[in-house]
Scaffold this active site. Structure first.
Site, PDB file in Angstrom:
ATOM      1  N   ILE A 138      54.628 -30.540  35.250  1.00  0.00           N
ATOM      2  CA  ILE A 138      53.455 -31.353  34.906  1.00  0.00           C
ATOM      3  C   ILE A 138      52.982 -32.133  36.133  1.00  0.00           C
ATOM      4  O   ILE A 138      51.856 -32.606  36.169  1.00  0.00           O
ATOM      5  CB  ILE A 138      53.732 -32.339  33.740  1.00  0.00           C
ATOM      6  CG1 ILE A 138      54.814 -33.360  34.106  1.00  0.00           C
ATOM      7  CG2 ILE A 138      54.057 -31.601  32.454  1.00  0.00           C
ATOM      8  CD1 ILE A 138      54.815 -34.594  33.222  1.00  0.00           C
ATOM      9  N   ASP A 139      53.849 -32.256  37.152  1.00  0.00           N
ATOM     10  CA  ASP A 139      53.507 -33.081  38.319  1.00  0.00           C
ATOM     11  C   ASP A 139      52.508 -32.394  39.263  1.00  0.00           C
ATOM     12  O   ASP A 139      51.885 -33.055  40.085  1.00  0.00           O
ATOM     13  CB  ASP A 139      54.770 -33.411  39.133  1.00  0.00           C
ATOM     14  CG  ASP A 139      55.851 -34.056  38.288  1.00  0.00           C
ATOM     15  OD1 ASP A 139      55.506 -34.696  37.284  1.00  0.00           O
ATOM     16  OD2 ASP A 139      57.041 -33.912  38.626  1.00  0.00           O
ATOM     17  N   GLY A 182      54.849 -38.079  37.435  1.00  0.00           N
ATOM     18  CA  GLY A 182      54.340 -37.409  38.642  1.00  0.00           C
ATOM     19  C   GLY A 182      55.299 -37.438  39.818  1.00  0.00           C
ATOM     20  O   GLY A 182      54.959 -36.974  40.899  1.00  0.00           O
ATOM     21  N   ARG A 273      48.830 -55.881  29.337  1.00  0.00           N
ATOM     22  CA  ARG A 273      49.815 -55.053  28.618  1.00  0.00           C
ATOM     23  C   ARG A 273      50.061 -53.779  29.397  1.00  0.00           C
ATOM     24  O   ARG A 273      49.144 -53.250  30.042  1.00  0.00           O
ATOM     25  CB  ARG A 273      49.299 -54.662  27.231  1.00  0.00           C
ATOM     26  CG  ARG A 273      49.059 -55.824  26.283  1.00  0.00           C
ATOM     27  CD  ARG A 273      50.373 -56.359  25.704  1.00  0.00           C
ATOM     28  NE  ARG A 273      50.135 -57.324  24.646  1.00  0.00           N
ATOM     29  CZ  ARG A 273      49.925 -58.629  24.843  1.00  0.00           C
ATOM     30  NH1 ARG A 273      49.935 -59.126  26.070  1.00  0.00           N
ATOM     31  NH2 ARG A 273      49.706 -59.432  23.816  1.00  0.00           N
ATOM     32  N   HIS A 279      57.595 -39.222  28.351  1.00  0.00           N
ATOM     33  CA  HIS A 279      57.768 -37.810  27.996  1.00  0.00           C
ATOM     34  C   HIS A 279      56.715 -37.288  27.029  1.00  0.00           C
ATOM     35  O   HIS A 279      56.682 -36.082  26.771  1.00  0.00           O
ATOM     36  CB  HIS A 279      59.189 -37.590  27.461  1.00  0.00           C
ATOM     37  CG  HIS A 279      60.218 -37.826  28.524  1.00  0.00           C
ATOM     38  ND1 HIS A 279      60.663 -39.080  28.830  1.00  0.00           N
ATOM     39  CD2 HIS A 279      60.826 -36.977  29.377  1.00  0.00           C
ATOM     40  CE1 HIS A 279      61.534 -38.997  29.825  1.00  0.00           C
ATOM     41  NE2 HIS A 279      61.652 -37.738  30.172  1.00  0.00           N
ATOM     42  N   LEU A 280      55.850 -38.177  26.529  1.00  0.00           N
ATOM     43  CA  LEU A 280      54.739 -37.675  25.703  1.00  0.00           C
ATOM     44  C   LEU A 280      53.860 -36.733  26.524  1.00  0.00           C
ATOM     45  O   LEU A 280      53.169 -35.881  25.983  1.00  0.00           O
ATOM     46  CB  LEU A 280      53.890 -38.844  25.180  1.00  0.00           C
ATOM     47  CG  LEU A 280      54.574 -39.737  24.153  1.00  0.00           C
ATOM     48  CD1 LEU A 280      53.685 -40.923  23.815  1.00  0.00           C
ATOM     49  CD2 LEU A 280      54.896 -38.937  22.902  1.00  0.00           C
ATOM     50  N   ARG A 282      54.959 -34.471  28.472  1.00  0.00           N
ATOM     51  CA  ARG A 282      55.625 -33.171  28.634  1.00  0.00           C
ATOM     52  C   ARG A 282      55.791 -32.416  27.328  1.00  0.00           C
ATOM     53  O   ARG A 282      55.970 -31.198  27.329  1.00  0.00           O
ATOM     54  CB  ARG A 282      57.019 -33.375  29.246  1.00  0.00           C
ATOM     55  CG  ARG A 282      56.969 -33.744  30.671  1.00  0.00           C
ATOM     56  CD  ARG A 282      58.209 -33.443  31.465  1.00  0.00           C
ATOM     57  NE  ARG A 282      59.456 -33.310  30.798  1.00  0.00           N
ATOM     58  CZ  ARG A 282      60.600 -33.850  31.236  1.00  0.00           C
ATOM     59  NH1 ARG A 282      60.593 -34.594  32.316  1.00  0.00           N
ATOM     60  NH2 ARG A 282      61.729 -33.631  30.615  1.00  0.00           N
TER      61      ARG A 282
HETATM   62  O1  F6P Z   1      59.177 -33.464  37.127  1.00  0.00           O
HETATM   63  C1  F6P Z   1      58.752 -33.744  35.822  1.00  0.00           C
HETATM   64  C2  F6P Z   1      59.090 -35.136  35.416  1.00  0.00           C
HETATM   65  O2  F6P Z   1      58.546 -35.357  34.128  1.00  0.00           O
HETATM   66  C3  F6P Z   1      58.639 -36.215  36.396  1.00  0.00           C
HETATM   67  O3  F6P Z   1      57.266 -36.501  36.307  1.00  0.00           O
HETATM   68  C4  F6P Z   1      59.551 -37.352  35.993  1.00  0.00           C
HETATM   69  O4  F6P Z   1      59.770 -38.240  37.067  1.00  0.00           O
HETATM   70  C5  F6P Z   1      60.827 -36.654  35.622  1.00  0.00           C
HETATM   71  O5  F6P Z   1      60.493 -35.319  35.324  1.00  0.00           O
HETATM   72  C6  F6P Z   1      61.528 -37.279  34.419  1.00  0.00           C
HETATM   73  O6  F6P Z   1      62.714 -36.593  34.186  1.00  0.00           O
HETATM   74  P1  F6P Z   1      63.654 -36.868  32.924  1.00  0.00           P
HETATM   75  O7  F6P Z   1      63.212 -35.947  31.828  1.00  0.00           O
HETATM   76  O8  F6P Z   1      65.022 -36.523  33.425  1.00  0.00           O
HETATM   77  O9  F6P Z   1      63.509 -38.303  32.525  1.00  0.00           O
END
Ligand code: F6P
Length: 361
Positions: A138-139, A182, A273, A279-280, A282
């Site tokens: 996603i980055d 990111g 705020r 993770h939403l 992803r």
């Molecule tokens: O590389 C994808 C990513 O979602 C990054 O944006 C983020 O820093 C990392 O993975 C988070 O990883 P984890 O799922 O281990 O918290």
């Protein structure tokens, strides 16, 4: 010509992983008459008691719109250690994995992953094992491809979140801050910030100053806009300071959004705020673009393997899927160009990056 190939997904999940698996399996079986084995939980599935399962057109039926990965994934484990703040690929498990692949008559691998996973794939290639990689994250920080699948869905989610925060910011005259993912690249913050009408975008490539953010808040107030929307990339840094980690040992970024909130509230007295999107970005179903890109990548990766390409990664260049050396794909992270067109456009329309010298731009 191979008879049996393995498919695995590694690193953090991203919308579109199942689209790639489905396309790879359908192409391998339908077009080239190969057998396909799914390796579970990234490279871990070819260690010890292997976790392998037959993939057929039936087992991949209906997975195109599904989030996550039907094969499971890992973003740490035996193949990836963090030593002194750097990811290291140890040699030892590769021998064991190669033995297990041979025992199970798996002759080649399709490896779907980001920088870390593709660095491991490159090790297999260097040991003479046929591998083709598929770029996921996603980055969008892989340098050899214009786009990775998963990125566009993450942008859609972050943009919709900014739209939603906008109404609260405007109703309450608040400063609303959205922290997005990111890693050390600002692509998600930049593109979602543009699409979601942020007033300030903070990205790792342009260190920010609090005076500059406050200046923007007051400028807006003078014009009668009593609220400000800020999008901050998790890897953004204040001038002269380091990134903020939730977990320094595991190199898990996070916390900069709340840091910005506290400082801005202190400096302006305005109610602020912070929302961490996390993770939403992803999870869940891929958008149409990522389904299409994932499908194209999956089919092209199998075709590349079958036509004799080795140690390559499929990549999007000028709207076409091509192959590039894996070594190039992992050599550099793709960062936002602070003097590039997107940053220029954002500045042209009045978005601030809160650089100390912002007024010069
Ligand atoms: O590389 C994808 C990513 O979602 C990054 O944006 C983020 O820093 C990392 O993975 C988070 O990883 P984890 O799922 O281990 O918290």
């Amino acid at each position: 010509m191979f008879k049996k190939i393995g498919v695995l997904t590694g690193g953090g999940d991203a919308p579109g992983l199942n689209a790639v698996i489905r396309a790879a399996v359908r192409t391998a079986i339908g077009e080239f008459g190969l057998r396909c084995i799914g390796i579970e939980d990234s490279f871990e599935g070819i260690l010890g008691e292997t976790q392998l399962r037959k993939l057929t057109t039936k087992t991949v039926s209906g997975i195109l719109p599904r989030g996550g990965t039907i094969l499971g994934t890992r973003n740490k484990g035996s193949f990836c250690k963090i030593i002194d703040g750097k990811m290291v690929v140890p040699e030892m498990p590769i021998d064991e994995a190669l033995r297990n692949l041979e025992q199970n008559k798996i002759e080649a691998l399709i490896v779907i992953g980001g920088e870390g996973t593709l660095a491991i794939a490159e090790q297999f290639h260097l040991r003479g094992f046929p591998v083709v990689g598929v770029p996921k994250t996603i980055d969008n920080d892989l340098s050899a491809t214009e786009l990775t699948f998963g990125f566009r869905t993450a942008i859609d989610i972050a943009t919709e979140s900014l739209d939603r925060l906008h109404t609260t910011a405007a109703s309450h005259d608040r400063v609303m801050i959205l922290e997005v993912m990111g890693r050390n690249s600002g692509w998600i913050a930049l593109e979602a910030g543009l699409a979601g009408s942020a007033d300030v975008i903070l990205i790792p490539e342009i260190p920010f100053s609090f005076d500059s953010i406050v200046k923007k808040v007051y400028e807006r107030e003078k014009r009668g806009s009593l609220f400000t929307n800020i999008v901050v990339a998790e890897g953004a840094t204040e001038v002269g300071k380091n990134e903020i980690y939730l977990d320094e040992e595991e190199l898990r970024l996070g916390g900069v959004g709340d840091y910005v909130r506290m400082k801005i509230e202190d400096m302006t007295g305005k109610e602020s705020r912070c929302v961490v999107l996390g993770h939403l970005q992803r999870g869940g179903s891929p958008n149409a673009f990522d389904r299409m890109l994932g499908t194209n990548f999956g089919a092209c990766a199998v075709r590349a393997l079958v036509t004799g390409e080795r140690g390559k990664m499929v990549a999007l260049r000028a709207g076409r899927v091509v192959t590039v050396p894996l070594a190039d794909a992992i050599a550099n992270v793709k960062s936002v160009n602070p003097d590039g067109q997107l940053v220029r456009t954002a500045r042209d329309i009045g978005i601030s990056f809160a650089a100390p010298d912002e007024e010069d731009h």
